[in-house]
Design a protein around this motif. Structure first.
Motif, PDB file in Angstrom:
ATOM      1  N   PHE A  19       0.832  -1.208   0.000  1.00  0.00           N
ATOM      2  CA  PHE A  19       0.000   0.000   0.000  1.00  0.00           C
ATOM      3  C   PHE A  19       0.865   1.257   0.000  1.00  0.00           C
ATOM      4  O   PHE A  19       0.610   2.205  -0.762  1.00  0.00           O
ATOM      5  CB  PHE A  19      -0.925  -0.008   1.217  1.00  0.00           C
ATOM      6  CG  PHE A  19      -1.659   1.279   1.420  1.00  0.00           C
ATOM      7  CD1 PHE A  19      -2.743   1.610   0.620  1.00  0.00           C
ATOM      8  CD2 PHE A  19      -1.252   2.179   2.394  1.00  0.00           C
ATOM      9  CE1 PHE A  19      -3.422   2.808   0.795  1.00  0.00           C
ATOM     10  CE2 PHE A  19      -1.921   3.376   2.582  1.00  0.00           C
ATOM     11  CZ  PHE A  19      -3.006   3.690   1.777  1.00  0.00           C
ATOM     12  N   LEU A  20       1.901   1.286   0.846  1.00  0.00           N
ATOM     13  CA  LEU A  20       2.739   2.486   0.950  1.00  0.00           C
ATOM     14  C   LEU A  20       3.491   2.760  -0.353  1.00  0.00           C
ATOM     15  O   LEU A  20       3.581   3.910  -0.800  1.00  0.00           O
ATOM     16  CB  LEU A  20       3.714   2.339   2.109  1.00  0.00           C
ATOM     17  CG  LEU A  20       3.095   2.401   3.513  1.00  0.00           C
ATOM     18  CD1 LEU A  20       4.148   2.135   4.572  1.00  0.00           C
ATOM     19  CD2 LEU A  20       2.439   3.749   3.749  1.00  0.00           C
ATOM     20  N   CYS A  21       4.041   1.707  -0.966  1.00  0.00           N
ATOM     21  CA  CYS A  21       4.783   1.906  -2.215  1.00  0.00           C
ATOM     22  C   CYS A  21       3.856   2.358  -3.341  1.00  0.00           C
ATOM     23  O   CYS A  21       4.191   3.284  -4.092  1.00  0.00           O
ATOM     24  CB  CYS A  21       5.500   0.609  -2.604  1.00  0.00           C
ATOM     25  SG  CYS A  21       6.874   0.172  -1.524  1.00  0.00           S
ATOM     26  N   ILE A  26       1.865   6.838  -6.800  1.00  0.00           N
ATOM     27  CA  ILE A  26       0.751   7.638  -7.321  1.00  0.00           C
ATOM     28  C   ILE A  26       0.846   9.081  -6.837  1.00  0.00           C
ATOM     29  O   ILE A  26       0.594  10.038  -7.593  1.00  0.00           O
ATOM     30  CB  ILE A  26      -0.583   7.005  -6.900  1.00  0.00           C
ATOM     31  CG1 ILE A  26      -0.738   5.630  -7.559  1.00  0.00           C
ATOM     32  CG2 ILE A  26      -1.749   7.905  -7.284  1.00  0.00           C
ATOM     33  CD1 ILE A  26      -1.952   4.863  -7.097  1.00  0.00           C
ATOM     34  N   LEU A  27       1.250   9.264  -5.579  1.00  0.00           N
ATOM     35  CA  LEU A  27       1.368  10.611  -5.025  1.00  0.00           C
ATOM     36  C   LEU A  27       2.438  11.415  -5.754  1.00  0.00           C
ATOM     37  O   LEU A  27       2.264  12.626  -6.022  1.00  0.00           O
ATOM     38  CB  LEU A  27       1.694  10.521  -3.532  1.00  0.00           C
ATOM     39  CG  LEU A  27       1.731  11.840  -2.761  1.00  0.00           C
ATOM     40  CD1 LEU A  27       0.366  12.504  -2.788  1.00  0.00           C
ATOM     41  CD2 LEU A  27       2.186  11.607  -1.327  1.00  0.00           C
ATOM     42  N   ILE A  28       3.553  10.776  -6.113  1.00  0.00           N
ATOM     43  CA  ILE A  28       4.615  11.485  -6.826  1.00  0.00           C
ATOM     44  C   ILE A  28       4.128  11.938  -8.201  1.00  0.00           C
ATOM     45  O   ILE A  28       4.438  13.055  -8.649  1.00  0.00           O
ATOM     46  CB  ILE A  28       5.858  10.582  -6.930  1.00  0.00           C
ATOM     47  CG1 ILE A  28       6.566  10.519  -5.572  1.00  0.00           C
ATOM     48  CG2 ILE A  28       6.820  11.107  -7.999  1.00  0.00           C
ATOM     49  CD1 ILE A  28       7.752   9.603  -5.536  1.00  0.00           C
ATOM     50  N   ILE A  83       7.761  -1.555  -7.411  1.00  0.00           N
ATOM     51  CA  ILE A  83       7.863  -2.332  -6.178  1.00  0.00           C
ATOM     52  C   ILE A  83       6.480  -2.623  -5.609  1.00  0.00           C
ATOM     53  O   ILE A  83       6.206  -3.722  -5.115  1.00  0.00           O
ATOM     54  CB  ILE A  83       8.736  -1.589  -5.152  1.00  0.00           C
ATOM     55  CG1 ILE A  83      10.172  -1.477  -5.668  1.00  0.00           C
ATOM     56  CG2 ILE A  83       8.719  -2.292  -3.803  1.00  0.00           C
ATOM     57  CD1 ILE A  83      11.057  -0.615  -4.796  1.00  0.00           C
ATOM     58  N   GLY A  84       5.575  -1.631  -5.679  1.00  0.00           N
ATOM     59  CA  GLY A  84       4.212  -1.846  -5.207  1.00  0.00           C
ATOM     60  C   GLY A  84       3.493  -2.935  -5.974  1.00  0.00           C
ATOM     61  O   GLY A  84       2.784  -3.762  -5.394  1.00  0.00           O
ATOM     62  N   VAL A  85       3.664  -2.968  -7.300  1.00  0.00           N
ATOM     63  CA  VAL A  85       3.026  -4.005  -8.116  1.00  0.00           C
ATOM     64  C   VAL A  85       3.580  -5.379  -7.756  1.00  0.00           C
ATOM     65  O   VAL A  85       2.831  -6.365  -7.623  1.00  0.00           O
ATOM     66  CB  VAL A  85       3.226  -3.700  -9.616  1.00  0.00           C
ATOM     67  CG1 VAL A  85       2.793  -4.886 -10.473  1.00  0.00           C
ATOM     68  CG2 VAL A  85       2.437  -2.459 -10.012  1.00  0.00           C
ATOM     69  N   VAL A  86       4.904  -5.482  -7.585  1.00  0.00           N
ATOM     70  CA  VAL A  86       5.514  -6.769  -7.215  1.00  0.00           C
ATOM     71  C   VAL A  86       5.008  -7.237  -5.854  1.00  0.00           C
ATOM     72  O   VAL A  86       4.668  -8.418  -5.659  1.00  0.00           O
ATOM     73  CB  VAL A  86       7.046  -6.641  -7.224  1.00  0.00           C
ATOM     74  CG1 VAL A  86       7.688  -7.904  -6.653  1.00  0.00           C
ATOM     75  CG2 VAL A  86       7.556  -6.408  -8.637  1.00  0.00           C
ATOM     76  N   LEU A  87       4.942  -6.322  -4.895  1.00  0.00           N
ATOM     77  CA  LEU A  87       4.464  -6.701  -3.565  1.00  0.00           C
ATOM     78  C   LEU A  87       2.986  -7.091  -3.590  1.00  0.00           C
ATOM     79  O   LEU A  87       2.577  -8.009  -2.872  1.00  0.00           O
ATOM     80  CB  LEU A  87       4.688  -5.542  -2.587  1.00  0.00           C
ATOM     81  CG  LEU A  87       6.142  -5.258  -2.209  1.00  0.00           C
ATOM     82  CD1 LEU A  87       6.224  -4.043  -1.286  1.00  0.00           C
ATOM     83  CD2 LEU A  87       6.762  -6.467  -1.523  1.00  0.00           C
TER      84      LEU A  87
END
Length: 221
Positions: A19-21, A26-28, A83-87
């Motif tokens: 979630f954080l990644c 998206i925030l960036i 990294i978020g997609v992989v996690l």
């Protein structure tokens, strides 16, 4: 090491980082969009070097401006999203394991078992085809009475064997620990781990005796 008692913590760890990644990436990109709007780049004009005409800024020019002016921020956003997609994929895989109530190692073993069943069934079909071909050749060279005896013996042998079909053998591979998604998920949240069996009384007595001897040896020294 991830086991029955701490699997829920590991899943919470994966979910939080996924979630954080994803949120950070998206925030960036929203930050980069805000920078472009703050600079009012879409309302600006540029001169075409080949024709010399004045024309509005295109999307490719805006992207080039972002890459050259904010490369670090853009790279960080892409890295966080990847990294978020992989996690997220890793988390989905572990949720699928919970749905099946199995482990990664057991998953590979189930695949090996099914592959072995399919290979053995294929070999059995090949042997049956060769045996049938040999029987037909023997029948063609025998007389009428011999044909009846051979066919009767082959029928009796076929009735005795009655091998299972491939689908029946594969259906026999059942995970007895799979009790449904709700029960499996509840077991993950509230694990019921069976404690190891207590050692026999003779081993406990021997361990105490060895401990007392070690204490006496230390005191003697």
């Amino acid at each position: 090491c991830v086991g029955g008692r701490n699997l829920r913590l590991f899943l919470a760890f994966l979910g939080a980082h996924a979630f954080l990644c994803t949120y950070g990436g998206i925030l960036i990109f929203y930050i980069l969009r805000a920078i472009v709007l703050d600079q009012d780049l879409w309302a600006k004009f540029m001169r075409n070097r080949s024709t010399g005409h004045i024309q509005p800024v295109t999307t490719s020019v805006v992207l080039h401006w972002i890459v050259h002016g904010h490369a670090a921020l853009l790279g960080l956003g892409f890295s966080l999203l990847m990294i978020g997609v992989v996690l997220c994929g890793f988390l989905a895989y572990h949720l699928w394991l919970i749905y099946r109530n199995t482990t990664t190692n057991e998953t590979f073993k189930w695949k090996d078992l099914r592959r072995e069943i399919m290979y053995r069934h294929k070999k059995q079909q090949q042997r049956a085809a060769r045996a049938k071909q040999e029987t037909e050749q023997d029948k063609s060279g025998a007389n009428g009475g011999g044909e009846e005896d051979t066919s009767a013996g082959g029928a009796a042998k076929q009735e005795q064997e009655e091998p299972l079909t491939l689908q029946e053998e594969l259906n026999g591979c059942v995970n007895i620990y799979d009790r449904g998604f709700k029960a499996n998920f509840a077991e993950m949240l509230f694990p019921v781990c069976v404690p190891p069996p207590a050692p026999p009384a003779a081993e406990i007595a021997a361990a105490k005796q060895a401990r007392n001897k070690a204490k006496e040896t230390k005191k003697a020294k």
